[in-house]
Design an enzyme around this catalytic site. Structure first.
Site, PDB file in Angstrom:
ATOM      1  N   SER A  13       3.134 -30.014 -11.300  1.00 62.56           N
ATOM      2  CA  SER A  13       2.695 -30.537 -10.010  1.00 62.56           C
ATOM      3  C   SER A  13       2.476 -29.421  -9.004  1.00 62.56           C
ATOM      4  O   SER A  13       1.952 -29.684  -7.919  1.00 62.56           O
ATOM      5  CB  SER A  13       3.698 -31.564  -9.481  1.00 62.56           C
ATOM      6  N   GLU A  68      -4.993 -36.126 -11.773  1.00 65.68           N
ATOM      7  CA  GLU A  68      -5.781 -34.985 -11.318  1.00 65.68           C
ATOM      8  C   GLU A  68      -6.070 -34.118 -12.546  1.00 65.68           C
ATOM      9  O   GLU A  68      -5.137 -33.702 -13.245  1.00 65.68           O
ATOM     10  CB  GLU A  68      -5.019 -34.184 -10.254  1.00 65.68           C
TER      11      GLU A  68
HETATM   12  P1  NAI Z   1      12.682 -34.199 -16.348  1.00 60.76           P
HETATM   13  O1  NAI Z   1      13.725 -33.236 -15.947  1.00 60.76           O
HETATM   14  O2  NAI Z   1      12.925 -35.666 -16.265  1.00 60.76           O
HETATM   15  O3  NAI Z   1      12.253 -33.881 -17.869  1.00 60.76           O
HETATM   16  C1  NAI Z   1      12.012 -32.611 -18.369  1.00 60.76           C
HETATM   17  C2  NAI Z   1      12.332 -32.623 -19.851  1.00 60.76           C
HETATM   18  O4  NAI Z   1      11.851 -31.403 -20.408  1.00 60.76           O
HETATM   19  C3  NAI Z   1      13.817 -32.699 -20.168  1.00 60.76           C
HETATM   20  O5  NAI Z   1      14.046 -33.736 -21.096  1.00 60.76           O
HETATM   21  C4  NAI Z   1      14.158 -31.326 -20.749  1.00 60.76           C
HETATM   22  O6  NAI Z   1      15.138 -31.385 -21.755  1.00 60.76           O
HETATM   23  C5  NAI Z   1      12.824 -30.908 -21.316  1.00 60.76           C
HETATM   24  N1  NAI Z   1      12.624 -29.451 -21.420  1.00 60.76           N
HETATM   25  C6  NAI Z   1      12.914 -28.513 -20.471  1.00 60.76           C
HETATM   26  N2  NAI Z   1      12.543 -27.302 -20.927  1.00 60.76           N
HETATM   27  C7  NAI Z   1      11.991 -27.477 -22.156  1.00 60.76           C
HETATM   28  C8  NAI Z   1      11.395 -26.593 -23.102  1.00 60.76           C
HETATM   29  N3  NAI Z   1      11.295 -25.290 -22.864  1.00 60.76           N
HETATM   30  N4  NAI Z   1      10.916 -27.119 -24.248  1.00 60.76           N
HETATM   31  C9  NAI Z   1      11.015 -28.444 -24.506  1.00 60.76           C
HETATM   32  N5  NAI Z   1      11.571 -29.324 -23.642  1.00 60.76           N
HETATM   33  C10 NAI Z   1      12.046 -28.842 -22.475  1.00 60.76           C
HETATM   34  O7  NAI Z   1      11.378 -33.787 -15.511  1.00 60.76           O
HETATM   35  P2  NAI Z   1      10.133 -34.692 -15.099  1.00 60.76           P
HETATM   36  O8  NAI Z   1      10.392 -35.312 -13.793  1.00 60.76           O
HETATM   37  O9  NAI Z   1       9.731 -35.538 -16.248  1.00 60.76           O
HETATM   38  O10 NAI Z   1       9.017 -33.560 -14.830  1.00 60.76           O
HETATM   39  C11 NAI Z   1       8.394 -32.876 -15.897  1.00 60.76           C
HETATM   40  C12 NAI Z   1       7.163 -32.168 -15.382  1.00 60.76           C
HETATM   41  O11 NAI Z   1       6.286 -33.099 -14.750  1.00 60.76           O
HETATM   42  C13 NAI Z   1       7.429 -31.070 -14.362  1.00 60.76           C
HETATM   43  O12 NAI Z   1       6.485 -30.038 -14.554  1.00 60.76           O
HETATM   44  C14 NAI Z   1       7.160 -31.781 -13.045  1.00 60.76           C
HETATM   45  O13 NAI Z   1       6.814 -30.911 -11.998  1.00 60.76           O
HETATM   46  C15 NAI Z   1       5.994 -32.664 -13.426  1.00 60.76           C
HETATM   47  N6  NAI Z   1       5.798 -33.846 -12.582  1.00 60.76           N
HETATM   48  C16 NAI Z   1       6.860 -34.582 -12.168  1.00 60.76           C
HETATM   49  C17 NAI Z   1       6.667 -35.720 -11.376  1.00 60.76           C
HETATM   50  C18 NAI Z   1       7.818 -36.531 -10.917  1.00 60.76           C
HETATM   51  O14 NAI Z   1       7.656 -37.336  -9.976  1.00 60.76           O
HETATM   52  N7  NAI Z   1       8.997 -36.396 -11.522  1.00 60.76           N
HETATM   53  C19 NAI Z   1       5.305 -36.144 -10.963  1.00 60.76           C
HETATM   54  C20 NAI Z   1       4.241 -35.326 -11.521  1.00 60.76           C
HETATM   55  C21 NAI Z   1       4.501 -34.209 -12.283  1.00 60.76           C
END
Ligand code: NAI
Length: 504
Positions: free
Chosen positions: A122, A155
């Site tokens: 994001s 996007e």
């Molecule tokens: P989250 O913390 O819920 O999930 C992230 C997951 O990625 C976790 O399960 C973690 O174990 C895993 N992970 C971390 N490093 C890893 C690696 N090197 N290899 C494999 N797995 C790995 O985070 P969330 O909220 O789902 O966000 C994920 C992405 O989406 C981020 O880049 C965030 O900026 C983006 N995003 C988030 C939004 C939101 O509202 N939460 C909206 C739009 C984009």
């Protein structure tokens, strides 16, 4: 990648976003690999997703056999190598550049050169994420919104090295997934997270200036501005830590442009641990009943009002005044004129404070009211009265607006008021995004309506108000504060000077 669902999709990161994206891809018919460094998270994801789908079955939108088939298309993977035949890999791992770059390097080495690598980042630069890969031309951003299963907007973000045709292909794919794709260039905040900054920033500025109480400000943006939530309650919902981090990241990425400067007020909330709803307290204390917005007590209505020219965008108020039993006497004057009654002059704000307007005109009794999305149906309107005005004029001005059936919330005399200032700054930021080639005007408005639930695209709103008027409001704010954040976007200025519009 073809849009046919034969192609396999890999989702890396099985958190909230990764699960949502995997659900969307599987519902569209793709086989979806799900990998997470936490093997338990990937293994548990299909059940979590299927529980969400159960709601679709209950509402009759899906059959149980559709659910079962989609469930079978979700394949937890225990190592990255299992993703090797995916045609599209979408990463949704932790928002850290080093982690995402390392993962993309691995995928770049593992997947055939025809496969597409997408990031759900994001805030990070797609250009930077792609740098150093064997095939940076196959990297782009697919920025889904939360919850990805329900939010329509994606996007589709191209970096400097992204192959020119790739965004078009992915837009087609996103449509096949039931989404509304909006192409954007990789610039800080892309579209929504950039253009939305003033929605928060102007509210924080108004609070800092003591313009009104938080509940009043939120009510004005909702009930006059037509926004689904006020900016302060929305920040409380998002979490001040998250919102402050996005603001800081855009500010740094924009080379500390003052337009994006974070607010010390929000910094203080974060420092105090008042993160919003999740910590029980932010602008509001969620342990007790939320405060009501301020509203002026009932005042006598005038029998007759003189209308000098017109009221500009606020013209529909005249019909409401007549319906409220007020007789209107028309007099010549400018299109953006005013109402008068005894020593009072009342007009839609042109960006100047009432005090400034009184000083400029030599008439002490000025009061100004705020912008509304729709003056025919607005429930509440902000009012500000010049410091020079006689005390009884404030009550008179309240009586005039109440005669139109409005609740009246007094603002301390802040230039540009609340809704007007917010909308002018949203339009200005949107104009800059268009002028700098981030996205087309249609795309920006569509993104803000779908991604941020705005009641009207900021550029369509500016077109409707007249771009000359919007530039005038910003010029007045610039003059009042001497702050670069209110400088008019070059594109908005051009349209203001030429009488042009963002939309045909
Ligand atoms: P989250 O913390 O819920 O999930 C992230 C997951 O990625 C976790 O399960 C973690 O174990 C895993 N992970 C971390 N490093 C890893 C690696 N090197 N290899 C494999 N797995 C790995 O985070 P969330 O909220 O789902 O966000 C994920 C992405 O989406 C981020 O880049 C965030 O900026 C983006 N995003 C988030 C939004 C939101 O509202 N939460 C909206 C739009 C984009």
């Amino acid at each position: 990648m073809q849009q046919d669902s034969e192609q396999r999709v890999a989702v890396i990161g099985a958190g909230a976003m990764g699960r949502g994206i995997a659900a969307v891809a599987a519902a569209a018919g793709h086989e979806v690999y799900l990998y997470d460094q936490d093997a338990g998270a990937a293994a548990a994801a299909p059940d979590v997703i299927a529980a969400d789908w159960a709601g679709l079955v209950q509402r009759g939108k899906w059959s149980q056999s559709q659910l079962d088939a989609a469930r079978r298309r979700l394949r937890p993977a225990s190592c990255l190598e299992e993703l090797a035949d995916a045609a599209l890999a979408i990463e949704a791992i932790v928002e850290r550049q080093d982690a995402k770059q390392a993962l993309l390097r691995q995928l770049d080495a593992l997947l055939p050169a025809t496969a597409i690598l997408a990031s759900n980042t994001s805030s990070l630069s797609i250009t930077a994420l792609a740098a150093g890969l064997r095939h940076p031309e196959r990297v782009l951003g697919l920025h889904f919104f939360n919850p990805a299963t329900r939010m329509k907007l994606v996007e589709v973000v191209s970096g400097l090295a992204t192959a020119p045709a790739l965004a078009d292909r992915l837009c087609t794919l996103m449509r096949a997934w039931g989404k509304t794709p909006v192409p954007a260039a990789s610039t800080p905040g892309f579209i929504v997270n950039r253009v939305a900054r003033p929605f928060y920033a102007e509210a924080l500025r108004l609070l800092q200036e003591g313009a009104c109480a938080p509940a009043t400000l939120d009510a004005l943006l909702r009930e006059a501005g037509g926004f689904a939530m006020g900016p302060l309650e929305l920040m409380d919902l998002i979490g001040h830590d998250v919102n402050f981090a996005v603001t800081q990241s855009v500010f740094q990425a924009m080379q500390q442009d003052p337009r994006f400067r974070p607010s010390p007020l929000q910094q203080e909330l974060v420092a105090a641990g008042r993160l919003g709803r999740k910590s029980g307290r932010g602008f509001y204390d969620y342990g007790q009943a939320l405060p009501a917005a301020d509203a002026a007590p009932s005042r006598p209505a005038p029998a007759v009002l003189r209308v000098h020219g017109g009221l500009g965008a606020a013209e529909p108020l005249l019909a409401r005044l007549q319906a409220g039993g007020v007789r209107l006497e028309r007099e010549p004057g400018p299109a953006q004129g005013w109402l008068s009654w005894d020593g009072l002059r009342l007009a839609l704000s042109d960006g100047r404070s009432a005090t400034r307007r009184a000083a400029d005109s030599g008439h002490a009794g000025w009061a100004v009211f705020d912008l509304a999305l729709d003056y025919a149906s607005a429930q509440r309107l902000a009012l500000a009265v010049a410091d020079q005005a006689a005390p009884e004029l404030a009550a008179q001005a309240e009586g005039v607006l109440q005669a139109a059936g409005l609740q009246v919330s007094r603002l301390d005399d802040a230039a540009g008021m609340a809704v007007l200032r917010t909308v002018a700054m949203l339009a200005n930021e949107a104009a800059d995004a268009v002028g700098q080639g981030v996205a087309a005007a249609d795309s920006v408005d569509q993104a803000m309506c779908l991604g941020a639930a705005y009641p009207r695209g900021p550029l369509a709103w500016a077109d409707r108000l007249g771009n000359e008027y919007v530039a005038q409001v910003l010029d007045a704010l610039h003059a009042q504060y001497g702050d670069e954040r209110y400088r008019v976007s070059p594109l908005l200025r051009r349209l203001a000077l030429s009488g042009g519009r963002f939309h045909d």
